[in-house]
Design an enzyme around this catalytic site. Structure first.
Site, PDB file in Angstrom:
ATOM      1  N   THR A 101     -28.799  64.901 -49.545  1.00  0.00           N
ATOM      2  CA  THR A 101     -27.755  64.223 -50.312  1.00  0.00           C
ATOM      3  C   THR A 101     -26.820  63.407 -49.416  1.00  0.00           C
ATOM      4  OG1 THR A 101     -27.854  65.735 -52.169  1.00  0.00           O
ATOM      5  CG2 THR A 101     -25.761  64.598 -51.844  1.00  0.00           C
ATOM      6  N   THR A 125     -14.422  64.257 -44.570  1.00  0.00           N
ATOM      7  CA  THR A 125     -13.712  65.522 -44.349  1.00  0.00           C
ATOM      8  C   THR A 125     -13.192  65.645 -42.914  1.00  0.00           C
ATOM      9  OG1 THR A 125     -14.151  67.905 -44.105  1.00  0.00           O
ATOM     10  CG2 THR A 125     -16.040  66.498 -44.020  1.00  0.00           C
ATOM     11  N   ASP A 126     -12.146  66.451 -42.741  1.00  0.00           N
ATOM     12  CA  ASP A 126     -11.639  66.712 -41.381  1.00  0.00           C
ATOM     13  C   ASP A 126     -12.659  67.482 -40.531  1.00  0.00           C
ATOM     14  OD1 ASP A 126     -11.386  69.203 -42.676  1.00  0.00           O
ATOM     15  OD2 ASP A 126      -9.233  69.430 -42.277  1.00  0.00           O
ATOM     16  N   GLU A 127     -13.678  68.080 -41.205  1.00  0.00           N
ATOM     17  CA  GLU A 127     -14.637  68.904 -40.459  1.00  0.00           C
ATOM     18  C   GLU A 127     -15.521  68.081 -39.533  1.00  0.00           C
ATOM     19  OE1 GLU A 127     -16.301  72.160 -42.639  1.00  0.00           O
ATOM     20  OE2 GLU A 127     -14.657  72.137 -44.084  1.00  0.00           O
ATOM     21  N   TYR A 150     -23.170  71.441 -42.628  1.00  0.00           N
ATOM     22  CA  TYR A 150     -22.382  70.655 -43.590  1.00  0.00           C
ATOM     23  C   TYR A 150     -21.640  69.531 -42.877  1.00  0.00           C
ATOM     24  CZ  TYR A 150     -18.217  69.327 -46.257  1.00  0.00           C
ATOM     25  OH  TYR A 150     -17.214  68.597 -46.858  1.00  0.00           O
ATOM     26  N   LYS A 154     -22.026  65.330 -43.119  1.00  0.00           N
ATOM     27  CA  LYS A 154     -20.918  64.425 -43.476  1.00  0.00           C
ATOM     28  C   LYS A 154     -20.657  63.406 -42.355  1.00  0.00           C
ATOM     29  CE  LYS A 154     -18.652  64.525 -46.650  1.00  0.00           C
ATOM     30  NZ  LYS A 154     -18.861  63.841 -47.963  1.00  0.00           N
TER      31      LYS A 154
HETATM   32  P1  NAD Z   1     -18.168  69.891 -55.208  1.00  0.00           P
HETATM   33  O1  NAD Z   1     -19.226  70.705 -54.538  1.00  0.00           O
HETATM   34  O2  NAD Z   1     -17.191  70.569 -56.117  1.00  0.00           O
HETATM   35  O3  NAD Z   1     -18.855  68.721 -56.069  1.00  0.00           O
HETATM   36  C1  NAD Z   1     -19.906  67.945 -55.592  1.00  0.00           C
HETATM   37  C2  NAD Z   1     -20.427  67.124 -56.772  1.00  0.00           C
HETATM   38  O4  NAD Z   1     -21.493  66.291 -56.296  1.00  0.00           O
HETATM   39  C3  NAD Z   1     -21.020  67.983 -57.898  1.00  0.00           C
HETATM   40  O5  NAD Z   1     -20.589  67.492 -59.146  1.00  0.00           O
HETATM   41  C4  NAD Z   1     -22.519  67.813 -57.731  1.00  0.00           C
HETATM   42  O6  NAD Z   1     -23.238  67.950 -58.953  1.00  0.00           O
HETATM   43  C5  NAD Z   1     -22.593  66.398 -57.183  1.00  0.00           C
HETATM   44  N1  NAD Z   1     -23.830  66.144 -56.406  1.00  0.00           N
HETATM   45  C6  NAD Z   1     -24.344  66.898 -55.399  1.00  0.00           C
HETATM   46  N2  NAD Z   1     -25.494  66.351 -54.961  1.00  0.00           N
HETATM   47  C7  NAD Z   1     -25.686  65.201 -55.681  1.00  0.00           C
HETATM   48  C8  NAD Z   1     -26.687  64.214 -55.670  1.00  0.00           C
HETATM   49  N3  NAD Z   1     -27.725  64.287 -54.838  1.00  0.00           N
HETATM   50  N4  NAD Z   1     -26.579  63.175 -56.531  1.00  0.00           N
HETATM   51  C9  NAD Z   1     -25.534  63.107 -57.402  1.00  0.00           C
HETATM   52  N5  NAD Z   1     -24.557  64.039 -57.463  1.00  0.00           N
HETATM   53  C10 NAD Z   1     -24.636  65.077 -56.612  1.00  0.00           C
HETATM   54  O7  NAD Z   1     -17.441  69.120 -54.045  1.00  0.00           O
HETATM   55  P2  NAD Z   1     -15.900  68.739 -53.823  1.00  0.00           P
HETATM   56  O8  NAD Z   1     -15.214  69.891 -53.191  1.00  0.00           O
HETATM   57  O9  NAD Z   1     -15.352  68.120 -55.040  1.00  0.00           O
HETATM   58  O10 NAD Z   1     -16.058  67.635 -52.686  1.00  0.00           O
HETATM   59  C11 NAD Z   1     -16.235  66.271 -53.032  1.00  0.00           C
HETATM   60  C12 NAD Z   1     -16.326  65.438 -51.774  1.00  0.00           C
HETATM   61  O11 NAD Z   1     -15.147  65.610 -50.986  1.00  0.00           O
HETATM   62  C13 NAD Z   1     -17.492  65.818 -50.865  1.00  0.00           C
HETATM   63  O12 NAD Z   1     -18.038  64.645 -50.323  1.00  0.00           O
HETATM   64  C14 NAD Z   1     -16.845  66.667 -49.782  1.00  0.00           C
HETATM   65  O13 NAD Z   1     -17.572  66.597 -48.580  1.00  0.00           O
HETATM   66  C15 NAD Z   1     -15.493  66.015 -49.674  1.00  0.00           C
HETATM   67  N6  NAD Z   1     -14.386  66.880 -49.205  1.00  0.00           N
HETATM   68  C16 NAD Z   1     -14.166  68.090 -49.813  1.00  0.00           C
HETATM   69  C17 NAD Z   1     -13.092  68.867 -49.390  1.00  0.00           C
HETATM   70  C18 NAD Z   1     -12.757  70.183 -50.060  1.00  0.00           C
HETATM   71  O14 NAD Z   1     -11.856  70.877 -49.607  1.00  0.00           O
HETATM   72  N7  NAD Z   1     -13.414  70.556 -51.154  1.00  0.00           N
HETATM   73  C19 NAD Z   1     -12.257  68.404 -48.358  1.00  0.00           C
HETATM   74  C20 NAD Z   1     -12.524  67.160 -47.775  1.00  0.00           C
HETATM   75  C21 NAD Z   1     -13.594  66.404 -48.218  1.00  0.00           C
HETATM   76  P1  TYD Z   2     -13.829  77.353 -47.237  1.00  0.00           P
HETATM   77  O1  TYD Z   2     -13.062  77.380 -48.515  1.00  0.00           O
HETATM   78  O2  TYD Z   2     -15.269  77.734 -47.255  1.00  0.00           O
HETATM   79  O3  TYD Z   2     -13.611  75.903 -46.606  1.00  0.00           O
HETATM   80  P2  TYD Z   2     -14.023  75.328 -45.138  1.00  0.00           P
HETATM   81  O4  TYD Z   2     -14.961  76.253 -44.492  1.00  0.00           O
HETATM   82  O5  TYD Z   2     -14.692  74.065 -45.551  1.00  0.00           O
HETATM   83  O6  TYD Z   2     -12.751  75.149 -44.398  1.00  0.00           O
HETATM   84  O7  TYD Z   2     -13.118  78.304 -46.192  1.00  0.00           O
HETATM   85  C1  TYD Z   2     -11.770  78.103 -45.829  1.00  0.00           C
HETATM   86  C2  TYD Z   2     -11.413  79.125 -44.759  1.00  0.00           C
HETATM   87  O8  TYD Z   2     -11.522  80.438 -45.321  1.00  0.00           O
HETATM   88  C3  TYD Z   2     -12.364  79.090 -43.576  1.00  0.00           C
HETATM   89  O9  TYD Z   2     -11.618  79.366 -42.383  1.00  0.00           O
HETATM   90  C4  TYD Z   2     -13.327  80.232 -43.850  1.00  0.00           C
HETATM   91  C5  TYD Z   2     -12.463  81.244 -44.595  1.00  0.00           C
HETATM   92  N1  TYD Z   2     -13.204  82.074 -45.569  1.00  0.00           N
HETATM   93  C6  TYD Z   2     -13.115  83.472 -45.516  1.00  0.00           C
HETATM   94  O10 TYD Z   2     -12.415  84.044 -44.666  1.00  0.00           O
HETATM   95  N2  TYD Z   2     -13.815  84.202 -46.435  1.00  0.00           N
HETATM   96  C7  TYD Z   2     -14.607  83.634 -47.378  1.00  0.00           C
HETATM   97  O11 TYD Z   2     -15.235  84.370 -48.178  1.00  0.00           O
HETATM   98  C8  TYD Z   2     -14.681  82.197 -47.438  1.00  0.00           C
HETATM   99  C9  TYD Z   2     -15.522  81.503 -48.468  1.00  0.00           C
HETATM  100  C10 TYD Z   2     -13.961  81.467 -46.504  1.00  0.00           C
END
Ligand code: NAD
Ligand code: TYD
Length: 338
Positions: A101, A125-127, A150, A154
Site C-alpha cells: 500500500t 509521520t514523525d516516525e 511501518y 512511509k
Molecule cells: P487508519 O489505519 O485508521 O486508516 C487507514 C485507511 O486507509 C483505512 O480506511 C483503510 O481502509 C485505508 N486503506 C488501507 N490500505 C488501502 C489501500 N490499499 N487502498 C485504499 N485504502 C486503503 O490510519 P490513520 O491513523 O487514519 O492514518 C492515516 C494516515 O496518517 C496514514 O498515512 C498514516 O501513516 C498517517 N499518520 C498517522 C498517525 C496516527 O497517529 N494515526 C500519525 C501520523 C501520520
Molecule cells: P501506538 O499507538 O502503537 O503508536 P506508535 O507506535 O505509532 O507511536 O503506540 C504509542 C506508544 O504506546 C508507543 O510508545 C508504544 C506504546 N504502546 C504500549 O505501551 N502498549 C500497547 O499495547 C501499544 C499498542 C502501544
C-alpha cells in the site's frame, strides 16, 4: 481546488479530515476512495452519508485502473493520500501489506496525478525520522532513518513523492504528523486500546518501562494543519505537525485511567515492542510560521479522546469484533501471561 479525492478517507484521520472539509468548504466535492481494510469503517462517515457533496468509492490505491476511473468520473483536481497500513505492531508481525500500500500504492497515485496534472498531498509521520536522541527535535530536511517496517514503508513513500516533484514537476506537499488521538481511532492504537480495556476492567499492556516519549495531538488540530498546508503550503515542501510537548507513555496512561475513573493498578508492564523507538520529537517552527497552532494541550487531547470512547460504545464495541480478538490474542496473549 474543488474536487478532492481523499484516499484512506474511511480511516481515523482521513474521516476526521473529510468531516472537517465538508463542513468548512460547502462548495467542494469530497470523494473518499478506500479499500475498507480492517481499519476502514463507513460508520466514521455517517454524519455526512446524506451530504450530496460526499461520494464513496470502494477501491484499492494499488489498482491503477480503478484509481483512473474514479479520477475521470469525478473530475478530480486534488489527491490527499491518507491510505496506508498504519500499525507498527502489525508491521512487525506481517510487513507485506505495508509495502504494497505505501510503496506501490503511493506510486500508482503519483502516476495518476502526473497523467492528469493533479495537486498531490501526502500524509506522512514523525516516525520516518527514527528514534530521536534527547535534546534534539527533527526538522523537515533531516535525513530519514526509519526503524520499523511501518516507518520504512512511509519513508519510502515520502521519497517517491519528492522524486515526482523534482523529476516531473508534480505539485506536491508532504506533512509529517506526530501521534494522533481522537474520535474513530481503531482500538489497536494505544489510547483507544487502553481506554476500552480500562472501561471493561482489563489490564493495560504497557510496553517495557513505559517511559517512551510521544507527542500526542488531537486529530482535529492535525486536520486543520493539513488543510492549511494544502491551501497555503509552498509546493515541494515538507511540514512537520506536532505539539512541541512530549509525554511519557506512563504519564498519558495515568491521565487516561483518572478520566475513566479506574485504578492505576490496571497498568501491566509487558515485554517491549521489538525495535521500539524511545522518542520522537518534531520541530514545528515551519507550520507555526505558516499560521497554525494547536487548540488542544496533550492533556486535553487525552481527556477529550477518552470521553469520546466512554460516550460512543456503539462505535467501538462493533469494531472490537472476532478479528480484533484474534489479533489481540496474537499480540498480547503470551505477554499478559508472564
Ligand atoms: P487508519 O489505519 O485508521 O486508516 C487507514 C485507511 O486507509 C483505512 O480506511 C483503510 O481502509 C485505508 N486503506 C488501507 N490500505 C488501502 C489501500 N490499499 N487502498 C485504499 N485504502 C486503503 O490510519 P490513520 O491513523 O487514519 O492514518 C492515516 C494516515 O496518517 C496514514 O498515512 C498514516 O501513516 C498517517 N499518520 C498517522 C498517525 C496516527 O497517529 N494515526 C500519525 C501520523 C501520520
Ligand atoms: P501506538 O499507538 O502503537 O503508536 P506508535 O507506535 O505509532 O507511536 O503506540 C504509542 C506508544 O504506546 C508507543 O510508545 C508504544 C506504546 N504502546 C504500549 O505501551 N502498549 C500497547 O499495547 C501499544 C499498542 C502501544
Amino acid at each position: 481546488m474543488k474536487n478532492l479525492m481523499v484516499t484512506g478517507g474511511a480511516g481515523f484521520i482521513g474521516a476526521n479530515f473529510v468531516l472537517q472539509t465538508l463542513h468548512k468548504y460547502p462548495d467542494y466535492q469530497v470523494i473518499v476512495y478506500d479499500k475498507l481494510t480492517y481499519a476502514g469503517n463507513t460508520d466514521n462517515l455517517l454524519d455526512v452519508a446524506n451530504n450530496p457533496h460526499y461520494h464513496f468509492v470502494h477501491g484499492d490505491i494499488c489498482d491503477a485502473a480503478a484509481v483512473e476511473k474514479a479520477i475521470v468520473n469525478y473530475g478530480i483536481d486534488t489527491i490527499v493520500n491518507f491510505a496506508a497500513e498504519t500499525h507498527v505492531d502489525r508491521s512487525i508481525l506481517n510487513p507485506d501489506a505495508f509495502v504494497q500500500t505505501s510503496v506501490y500504492g503511493t506510486y500508482v497515485l503519483l502516476e495518476a496525478a502526473k497523467k492528469h496534472g493533479l495537486r498531490y498531498h501526502q500524509i506522512s509521520t514523525d516516525e520516518v525520522y527514527g528514534d530521536i536522541p534527547e535534546g534534539y527535535s527533527s526538522v523537515e530536511d533531516d535525513p530519514l532513518r526509519p526503524r520499523s517496517p511501518y516507518a520504512a514503508s512511509k519513508a519510502s513513500a515520502d521519497l517517491m513523492v519528492q522524486a515526482y516533484h523534482i523529476t516531473y514537476g508534480l505539485p506536491i506537499t508532504i506533512s509529517r504528523g506526530s501521534n494522533n488521538i481522537g474520535p474513530y481511532q481503531y482500538p489497536e492504537k494505544v489510547v483507544p486500546l487502553f481506554t476500552t480495556n480500562a472501561m471493561d476492567g482489563k489490564p493495560l499492556p504497557l510496553y517495557g518501562d513505559g517511559r517512551q516519549k510521544r507527542e500526542y495531538q488531537f486529530v482535529g488540530d492535525h486536520c486543520e494543519a493539513i488543510d492549511l498546508v494544502l491551501h497555503k503550503g509552498t509546493i515541494g515542501e515538507v511540514y512537520n505537525i506536532g505539539t512541541g510537548v512530549e509525554f511519557e507513555n506512563v504519564e498519558m496512561v495515568e491521565i487516561l485511567l483518572d478520566t475513566v475513573g479506574r485504578s492505576h493498578d490496571l497498568i501491566k508492564h509487558v515485554t517491549d515492542r521489538a525495535g521500539h523507538d524511545r522518542r520522537y520529537s518534531l520541530n514545528i517552527g515551519k507550520i507555526l510560521r505558516l499560521g497554525w497552532e494547536p487548540e488542544h494541550t496533550p492533556e486535553d487531547a487525552v481527556r477529550k479522546t477518552v470521553r469520546w470512547y466512554m460516550d460512543n460504545e456503539w462505535w467501538w464495541r462493533k469494531v472490537r469484533d472476532q478479528d480484533f480478538d484474534k489479533y489481540y490474542e496474537k499480540q498480547y496473549g503470551e505477554r499478559l501471561k508472564s
